[in-house]
Design a protein around this motif. Structure first.
Motif, mmCIF file in Angstrom:
data_model
loop_
_atom_site.group_PDB
_atom_site.id
_atom_site.type_symbol
_atom_site.label_atom_id
_atom_site.label_comp_id
_atom_site.label_asym_id
_atom_site.label_seq_id
_atom_site.Cartn_x
_atom_site.Cartn_y
_atom_site.Cartn_z
ATOM 1 N N VAL A 98 0.857 -1.180 0.000
ATOM 2 C CA VAL A 98 0.000 0.000 0.000
ATOM 3 C C VAL A 98 0.896 1.233 0.000
ATOM 4 O O VAL A 98 1.786 1.374 0.846
ATOM 5 N N LEU A 99 0.664 2.112 -0.961
ATOM 6 C CA LEU A 99 1.410 3.362 -1.054
ATOM 7 C C LEU A 99 0.408 4.508 -1.071
ATOM 8 O O LEU A 99 -0.640 4.422 -1.735
ATOM 9 N N LEU A 140 8.920 -3.927 7.257
ATOM 10 C CA LEU A 140 9.940 -3.880 6.208
ATOM 11 C C LEU A 140 9.910 -2.490 5.577
ATOM 12 O O LEU A 140 8.844 -1.890 5.429
ATOM 13 N N GLU A 141 11.063 -2.005 5.212
ATOM 14 C CA GLU A 141 11.130 -0.742 4.483
ATOM 15 C C GLU A 141 11.147 -1.052 2.999
ATOM 16 O O GLU A 141 12.203 -1.342 2.424
ATOM 17 N N PRO A 142 9.966 -1.081 2.383
ATOM 18 C CA PRO A 142 9.935 -1.492 0.971
ATOM 19 C C PRO A 142 10.587 -0.452 0.065
ATOM 20 O O PRO A 142 10.455 0.764 0.265
ATOM 21 N N MET A 195 4.807 4.015 2.534
ATOM 22 C CA MET A 195 4.733 2.706 1.903
ATOM 23 C C MET A 195 4.657 1.644 2.992
ATOM 24 O O MET A 195 5.468 1.658 3.931
ATOM 25 N N LEU A 196 3.699 0.738 2.851
ATOM 26 C CA LEU A 196 3.514 -0.323 3.835
ATOM 27 C C LEU A 196 3.428 -1.666 3.123
ATOM 28 O O LEU A 196 2.760 -1.803 2.091
ATOM 29 N N LEU A 197 4.120 -2.661 3.686
ATOM 30 C CA LEU A 197 3.922 -4.052 3.283
ATOM 31 C C LEU A 197 3.146 -4.723 4.405
ATOM 32 O O LEU A 197 3.630 -4.827 5.532
#
Length: 691
Positions: free
Chosen positions: A274-275, A312-314, A327-329
């Protein structure tokens, strides 16, 4: 008859038996310290179980009764009630019997085999697609109780899935073992625009004016000055993608991020990327990495599905440029049963506050959906009803039974050819009765019983369906044939040809004759009175099934079928003595149980009144003056007038044999004698002399 009336009145006054429900105190006794039983959930009848671990209270699992959540009727029409315990991952911790009315487990086999069967659930996961007797990895069934344990398995799984859906985030309305699967072998290099065009990436843009219109007409309207002043400004730009799909993740994420993501996911897990850009965020200032973001909600089939940050830092792949502020994973665990074949329904909650001291909070949702293209998942197999496994497992026996019943129907329809040779017919009938005992009775376990009828009565009384009957396919097939035969020939087809215990009695009678035991001919007046007893027994059992189910379980033991056929005389000695005693009586009194006590025979006799044919041939001389068939009928089913009482006829066809025989049928013998009479004619010369 007075005793019968008293029995019926007593049954009418009995209250229906209800299975008790567990209390928190009873559960606390079953799960002592260090476990603690919480309060029963308000939304679903399940008790949380906790364990104190230092200063932290951990959720161990949920305990619940299957009858509260999945009351699947058993063969007595009453659902089994089982105590089921599952952990937060949907793994069974325990399954135990609270109450059950399955005939095969009440006596004979007892509950020990059932308890052993239930122990197999421990350690198994709801996502495994648990079946009974389906090969490797399935549960081992119980001999002579396959249909019952399949019903119990359905009860356990249905109840556990309801709790898992409500408390653990499992898929609503679906077995997690029957969902679509991501195709990990499908990949092709795609640009961001190509992924957007293909539907692999979903872009949603919401303007401030759109949000203001959502609050129109509510107390939240007009609270955002910027939305009123600049309605065309972006409120949020959002991109969503199914990052664990190789065609998405490998094209959208940097190689190192993709590799790290693969290492963080367990089999069956999913990851969503998700961004967002714009003033509205999904996380907020108090967001903690690894937790659940409150700014975005995922639902499938109207049930919320938890998405947890993977911490995580995508990083996006080279050539992928998106103006993202956050940004989320997000991870969805396998136990949630997220189905790639179904749409994902997202919502962005937007909350406005009105007031200062006790502000009123008004929330609206920005809703949108995302559907993975069909090329990137394997569609789930259509879930078959649980009872279909029983029909597949017993298809060979069904074929044998179907062929046999077809042959029997053809033979009975051509009765003249069947009885043309009396000796041959006698041996054919005995061979069929051996088949009835050996295959229908002991091999196929398809002995029809009054329990089939009481089960239907109790299920209908409780407003339940009759699907449970389909778990025993041979019994269903045999009942279908018997019900059709009632319209054609009446009760006798089952009682005379298809009842294994009736066949045992018939052979007992032949043995008695071979041993030259005195055969008792019951006087007709007494015989007529004794035949009414079975109707009283039937009435008592059916009334008990309605008003006192616990008493019905006892009354059906008047039927020896379970002892003699289902359990093959392996049972407590009083039941064995009773069943064996009936066979001993049958050696001197022709099929005494069938004629005087059998409640199923009484039910079939009543249903047989719909018979369309008087199929037994009669002559004008039958009864007046000939009484041969009447005196030879071992069931007293022919009245003095020569008419057949089909309600008491067992279709032995002895009277049909007599009717077709030139040696046994008195009218035919007389006809033959008349045809052989030589008329006296005067000689010609005598006539001449007289002239």
């Amino acid at each position: 008859m007075n005793l019968l009336r008293l029995l019926i009145c007593w049954l009418l006054l009995c209250a229906a038996a209800h299975a008790g429900t567990l209390t928190q105190a009873e559960l606390a006794r079953r799960f002592p310290a260090p476990l603690v039983v919480g309060e029963k959930s308000a939304d679903i009848p399940a008790w949380p179980l906790f364990k104190q671990n230092g200063t932290v209270t951990e959720l161990v699992g949920y305990a619940f009764e299957s009858a509260d959540l999945a009351p699947v009727p058993g063969f007595a029409g009453v659902p089994p009630n089982l105590l089921v315990v599952i952990d937060p991952k949907g793994t069974f911790l325990d399954v135990a019997v609270l109450s059950q009315h399955e005939p095969v487990f009440l006596e004979g086999l007892g509950e020990a085999p059932l308890r052993e069967f239930l122990q197999q659930y421990r350690g198994r996961s709801l996502g495994q697609g648990i079946t009974v007797g389906g090969g490797k990895g399935s549960l081992d069934g119980v001999s002579k109780a396959t249909a019952s344990v399949r019903i119990i398995n359905q009860s356990v799984l249905s109840a556990a899935l309801k709790v898992a859906r409500a408390k653990l985030g499992f898929a609503q309305g679906r077995d997690p073992g029957r969902i679509g699967r991501i195709r990990m072998d499908v990949f092709a290099p795609l640009s961001l625009q190509e992924m957007l065009d293909a539907g692999l990436v979903r872009h949603v843009r919401v303007r401030r004016g759109d949000v203001e219109r959502m609050f129109a007409g509510s107390s939240g309207a007009g609270l955002d000055a910027e939305a009123l002043a600049q309605p065309d400004d972006v409120f949020i730009d959002l991109w969503v993608a199914w990052a664990s799909v190789p065609a998405v993740g490998r094209n959208l994420l940097a190689p190192r991020t993709w590799t790290r993501l693969q290492g963080r996911l367990e089999p069956g897990d999913h990851a969503l990327l998700v961004l967002t850009a714009g003033p509205h965020t999904l996380t907020g200032a108090d967001f903690v990495r690894g937790s659940v973001p409150r700014g975005i909600v995922l639902r499938q089939d109207r049930l919320p599905v938890e998405m947890r940050d993977l911490d995580l830092e995508p990083r996006l792949a080279d050539g992928v440029h998106l103006p993202a502020d956050e940004m989320l994973l997000l991870r969805v665990i396998a136990q949630a049963g997220l189905d790639p074949a179904c749409a994902l329904d997202f919502a962005l909650p937007v909350t406005r506050s009105k007031g200062i001291v006790y502000p009123e909070r008004i929330t609206r949702e920005v809703a949108f959906s995302y559907r993975l293209p069909e090329a990137y998942y394997i569609a789930p197999e259509r879930a078959a009803p649980a009872w279909q496994a029983s029909w597949k497992a017993r298809r060979v026996e069904l074929i044998v039974l179907g062929v046999a019943l077809s042959l029997l129907a053809a033979a009975l329809w051509q009765q003249r050819r069947l009885v043309a040779h009396a000796r041959r017919f006698a041996w054919l009938r005995r061979a069929w009765l051996l088949f009835t005992i050996g295959f229908i009775g002991y091999a196929a376990q398809a002995q029809l019983s009054i329990v089939n009828l009481t089960g239907i009565v109790q299920a209908l009384r409780a407003g339940r369906g009759l699907d449970y009957l389909l778990f025993d396919p041979l019994t269903v097939a045999l009942w279908a044939f018997v019900l059709v035969s009632l319209f054609i020939w009446g009760r006798g087809t089952f009682c005379g040809w298809l009842c294994p215990f009736g066949a045992l009695q018939e052979f007992a009678g032949l043995a008695g004759q071979a041993l030259r035991l005195p055969q008792v001919a019951v006087r007709r007046v007494l015989d007529a009175r004794l035949k009414r007893v079975k109707y009283g027994v039937l009435a008592a059992i059916l009334l008990a099934a309605v008003w006192a189910p616990a008493q019905a379980d006892r009354l059906v033991e008047l039927e020896p079928f379970k002892t003699a056929i289902t359990l093959n005389f392996v049972r407590a000695w009083p039941f064995v003595v009773y069943a064996a005693g009936l066979l001993l009586v049958a050696m001197v009194v022709n099929k005494a149980f069938c004629r005087y006590l059998c409640p199923l025979g009484a039910a079939l006799a009543l249903l047989g009144r719909v018979r369309l044919l008087d199929w037994i041939p009669r002559r004008a001389e039958c009864g007046t003056p000939c009484q041969t068939c009447r005196h030879r009928c071992g069931y007293n089913a022919i009245v003095p007038s020569g008419k057949v009482d089909y309600e008491e006829c067992f279709q032995c066809m002895e009277c049909v044999v007599i009717h077709a025989s030139d040696e046994q049928c008195a009218p035919r013998i007389l006809e033959r004698k008349r045809s052989r009479t030589i008329p006296i004619v005067p000689a010609p010369d005598t006539i001449d002399r007289r002239a």
